[in-house]
Design an enzyme around this catalytic site. Structure first.
Site, PDB file in Angstrom:
ATOM      1  CE  LYS A 133     -23.076 -21.216  -3.077  1.00 24.00           C
ATOM      2  NZ  LYS A 133     -21.821 -20.861  -3.745  1.00 24.00           N
ATOM      3  NE  ARG A 136     -15.796 -20.653  -8.465  1.00 24.46           N
ATOM      4  CZ  ARG A 136     -16.903 -20.711  -8.150  1.00 24.46           C
ATOM      5  NH1 ARG A 136     -17.529 -20.046  -7.350  1.00 24.46           N
ATOM      6  NH2 ARG A 136     -17.819 -21.778  -8.314  1.00 24.46           N
TER       7      ARG A 136
END
Lengths: 354, 354
Positions: free
Chosen positions: A36, A129
């Site tokens: 990414k 998260r």
């Protein structure tokens, strides 16, 4: 050459990957490369593959679509959006998940596409998260997953240090191993993969604190910058300068260090403050906040100080440098992970792999 | 629809442009539209043209190249890089400049391309970004410019509030008018354009403090958000919601508000701190720092609080909302100028003009 330019050293990148893969292999860890940070660039992903990564992983389905040609497992790192389930099943072999409604949609898509899509169920060990935080919810979700025909539960995973900054430890990762054991017993299934996090879990290998059951890591920053990310230590034999930025000076003048006139808001709606250092030799480089944040780049010339930024401009103080810079000269910068991510995202930065 | 999605209301945008052009016309100001915030998108630039802008202006030559078809003057807003002089002469009619070495290169290119490239010389009135600060240097540079065959000096310009946050005032802008008069006398030239800044100079029209000699403004934020930017006041008859963001919820769970375990660095190398509010209903939206900074977006549902961000995730607290959100739901956000710029830069955000 078009500027600003991101110079990427393919040899150093490959060496980083090889060093990390060797370490992981020694400890029985299946390590994948997270693509990414470079927007799934196909040439850099190729270097990951040459360097020996076990799988490719990305958080953006657009990037995985571009990596179709590589004959390696592809993992969708970010919990899929329900609206992208079709693409995820088509282009990712495995996805990380925490929500039953999304998993059900992936299963429906799996059945439509005559595929079984593999699921790693995310457990939140405290970083807050993604992931299931309540243990009872894990068992409830798995009860449902094993009834679904388009998906298969192949692993449990966790993610640390990303939001809450919680450090991976033997104790929190052992919790994952315990849950795995319970699931295997209760549901009579085999959990092949125990995915113990990202580059912040690497230090546990060296201190011999990684639980034996952990057999997968998803590595990004450690491959790119050669550092583990729990404490930020450089890994022996790796390079932190695979990526370097070059930007061109478009103005160089001696100016005061305090603006003249009434101070209001700057371009970002903030009221700036200044220290008077008298007249300084200031250069403006043709790169701005649209391309990189000021805190994510570091002049290679240590006598340069960064003093400001607007969307299109980086203002630096070159008074103390021994180089006699002039307009048109190129200034070089080292980068952190966030900086590389941003530069790769901006189409105004040319990418040059050497 | 692909998410995250930037929804752009073309009707409201056109109304903003029309309102601003009417105001500027009334005061004898030639106002141009700055296209950089939307990466020179051709459909949005078309709306600027329909709304009546006098010219198009951008800081990135790549954007101006895409605007070739529009039969309006194009201005290169950022001081050109010497390395891009060829493209600037080819695709921009006018550029803002402060360095003689760059202007000489533009002239050489002008001669090569059988063109005369127009120059607006930038004067730094104290904001300390670009422009000539010393008055004597202005006259030295002009002495040289008027000898060059490939360029023509057509104006003086200034830029305020961008780095130093210095507010445009009658006194600092009058300084520009004085310099113009001196130049016209001394060099026997006509300075057609006096470019008095950006959206932060607009308020001077309303208070009747704009010097008569200022006849050009370069407008970006005021067209996009309908606000002048010296004090941030909304302009009567304009819209601040031309651009809105929609992002999809990929996880929604009740979790504690303080991470569990030893806290190290987060994904950006910073040590986070937390306040204990007990268990909260937290949603993760599939959008992150790669696409927008957390300080640049504002939930339309005022009972939502933003609590964190990583490269790919936006974490929000939906406990106090009266809406019963679930995974797959869409959350809407208002945006500031920096946020719109960043979302337009990210190829992972779909752009939908309605």
């Amino acid at each position: 050459m078009n500027y600003p330019s991101l110079i990427i050293d393919s040899k150093k990148l490959k060496e980083n990957v090889e060093v990390l893969m060797k370490i992981c292999k020694k400890y029985g860890i299946n390590a994948g490369g997270v693509t990414k940070v470079f927007s799934g660039d196909i040439r850099l992903s190729e270097i990951f593959v040459q360097g020996g990564v076990s799988f490719l992983a990305d958080s953006r389905i657009e990037n995985l679509i571009g990596l179709e040609k590589f004959n390696l497992p592809k993992i969708m790192l970010r919990l899929p959006m329900i609206s992208e389930a079709k693409k995820v099943v088509r282009y990712a072999d495995i996805s990380l998940n925490s929500e039953l409604s999304t998993i059900k949609e992936l299963s429906r898509e799996g059945e439509k596409q005559n595929k079984v899509h593999d699921i790693i169920l995310m457990v939140d060990l405290g970083d807050l998260r993604e992931g299931i935080f309540e243990e009872t919810e894990i068992y409830e979700v798995i009860t449902e997953i094993i009834r679904l025909k388009g998906v298969r539960l192949i692993g449990l995973g966790t993610n640390l240090t990303c939001y809450g900054g919680v450090i991976p430890r033997r104790d929190n990762l052992c919790k994952l191993a315990e849950i795995k054991e319970k699931i295997e017993k209760e549901f009579e299934v085999q959990i092949e993969i125990l995915s113990g996090g990202n580059s912040s879990s690497l230090y546990l290998l060296e201190t011999d604190d990684m639980p034996d059951e952990i057999n997968q890591l998803r590595l990004g920053e450690s491959l790119i910058l050669g550092r583990e990310t729990a404490f930020g230590h450089q890994i022996t034999g790796t390079h932190n300068d695979v990526f370097e930025l070059e930007a061109e000076i478009i103005e160089l003048k001696s100016k005061p260090s305090i603006p003249i006139g009434e101070i209001g808001m700057d371009a970002f709606g903030r009221k700036p403050s200044f220290i008077d250092k008298g007249n300084r030799k200031r250069a403006i480089c043709a790169i701005g906040k649209q391309d990189i944040d000021v805190e994510d780049l570091f002049p290679k010339d240590e006598n340069i100080a960064i003093i400001g930024q607007s969307s299109d401009h980086l203002i630096i103080d070159v008074t103390d440098s021994i180089s006699m810079y002039k307009t048109g000269d190129i200034i070089k910068f080292g980068l952190n992970y966030g900086g590389i991510l941003k530069l790769m995202t901006s189409s105004y930065v040319s990418k040059n792999i050497i």
